[in-house]
Design a protein around this motif. Structure first.
Motif, PDB file in Angstrom:
ATOM      1  N   MET A   1       3.656  -3.657  -5.262  1.00 57.26           N
ATOM      2  CA  MET A   1       3.940  -2.364  -4.701  1.00 57.26           C
ATOM      3  C   MET A   1       4.010  -2.495  -3.188  1.00 57.26           C
ATOM      4  O   MET A   1       3.120  -3.083  -2.572  1.00 57.26           O
ATOM      5  CB  MET A   1       2.831  -1.402  -5.104  1.00 57.26           C
ATOM      6  CG  MET A   1       2.822  -0.174  -4.250  1.00 57.26           C
ATOM      7  SD  MET A   1       2.294   1.312  -5.026  1.00 57.26           S
ATOM      8  CE  MET A   1       3.211   1.367  -6.484  1.00 57.26           C
ATOM      9  N   PRO A   2       5.037  -1.962  -2.600  1.00 56.83           N
ATOM     10  CA  PRO A   2       5.129  -2.003  -1.143  1.00 56.83           C
ATOM     11  C   PRO A   2       3.996  -1.207  -0.501  1.00 56.83           C
ATOM     12  O   PRO A   2       3.554  -0.187  -1.028  1.00 56.83           O
ATOM     13  CB  PRO A   2       6.478  -1.355  -0.844  1.00 56.83           C
ATOM     14  CG  PRO A   2       7.221  -1.333  -2.124  1.00 56.83           C
ATOM     15  CD  PRO A   2       6.214  -1.373  -3.213  1.00 56.83           C
ATOM     16  N   ALA A   3       3.562  -1.673   0.645  1.00 55.68           N
ATOM     17  CA  ALA A   3       2.465  -1.008   1.348  1.00 55.68           C
ATOM     18  C   ALA A   3       2.840   0.426   1.734  1.00 55.68           C
ATOM     19  O   ALA A   3       1.971   1.294   1.809  1.00 55.68           O
ATOM     20  CB  ALA A   3       2.081  -1.806   2.578  1.00 55.68           C
ATOM     21  N   SER A   4       4.112   0.691   1.925  1.00 56.51           N
ATOM     22  CA  SER A   4       4.538   2.035   2.317  1.00 56.51           C
ATOM     23  C   SER A   4       4.341   3.059   1.194  1.00 56.51           C
ATOM     24  O   SER A   4       4.326   4.251   1.449  1.00 56.51           O
ATOM     25  CB  SER A   4       6.009   2.018   2.739  1.00 56.51           C
ATOM     26  OG  SER A   4       6.826   1.645   1.648  1.00 56.51           O
ATOM     27  N   GLN A   5       4.181   2.603  -0.039  1.00 55.27           N
ATOM     28  CA  GLN A   5       4.007   3.509  -1.174  1.00 55.27           C
ATOM     29  C   GLN A   5       2.579   3.507  -1.711  1.00 55.27           C
ATOM     30  O   GLN A   5       2.317   4.068  -2.771  1.00 55.27           O
ATOM     31  CB  GLN A   5       4.978   3.143  -2.284  1.00 55.27           C
ATOM     32  CG  GLN A   5       6.415   3.367  -1.901  1.00 55.27           C
ATOM     33  CD  GLN A   5       7.355   3.024  -3.040  1.00 55.27           C
ATOM     34  OE1 GLN A   5       6.972   2.433  -4.026  1.00 55.27           O
ATOM     35  NE2 GLN A   5       8.611   3.408  -2.884  1.00 55.27           N
ATOM     36  N   ALA A   6       1.649   2.893  -1.012  1.00 54.81           N
ATOM     37  CA  ALA A   6       0.265   2.812  -1.481  1.00 54.81           C
ATOM     38  C   ALA A   6      -0.375   4.189  -1.605  1.00 54.81           C
ATOM     39  O   ALA A   6      -1.131   4.446  -2.539  1.00 54.81           O
ATOM     40  CB  ALA A   6      -0.548   1.922  -0.558  1.00 54.81           C
ATOM     41  N   GLY A   7      -0.092   5.084  -0.691  1.00 53.07           N
ATOM     42  CA  GLY A   7      -0.658   6.429  -0.752  1.00 53.07           C
ATOM     43  C   GLY A   7      -0.173   7.198  -1.968  1.00 53.07           C
ATOM     44  O   GLY A   7      -0.944   7.900  -2.627  1.00 53.07           O
TER      45      GLY A   7
END
Length: 97
Positions: A1-7
């Motif tokens: 999972m990309p870090a930008s979609q962690a939230g």
């Protein structure tokens, strides 16, 4: 999972956990009250809990089975995580060659 979609992933996981907990309480409470009926006898309450406990155990086994079937090890792309490159630099001697 990309870090930008962690939230987003965290929010979806938390929502699913809360929904599952509420649904589980509703199902187990419904099974218990259906078996118990209007009685308040403590012995009947003890006997009425057998079906909800069996349902809970079977549900836990089903979740474990789904988790084993649907998860697998994925190869990591070490470059994406900041690990050093496996390609030797020009002029570097490799031991044993």
């Amino acid at each position: 999972m990309p870090a930008s979609q962690a939230g987003v992933a965290s929010a979806v996981a938390a929502t699913a956990r809360q929904f599952g907990s509420a649904l589980g309480v509703a199902i187990l409470g419904g099974l218990l009250t259906t078996r118990l009926g209007p009685s308040t006898d403590p012995h009947l309450l003890s006997n009425a809990t057998h079906l909800p406990w069996a349902f809970l155990c079977l549900d836990g086994l089903a979740v474990a089975a789904v988790a084993l079937v649907t998860t697998r090890r994925r190869p990591r792309d070490d470059q994406e995580h900041g690990a050093p490159s496996a390609t030797p630099l020009p002029g570097t001697r490799i031991a044993g060659r």
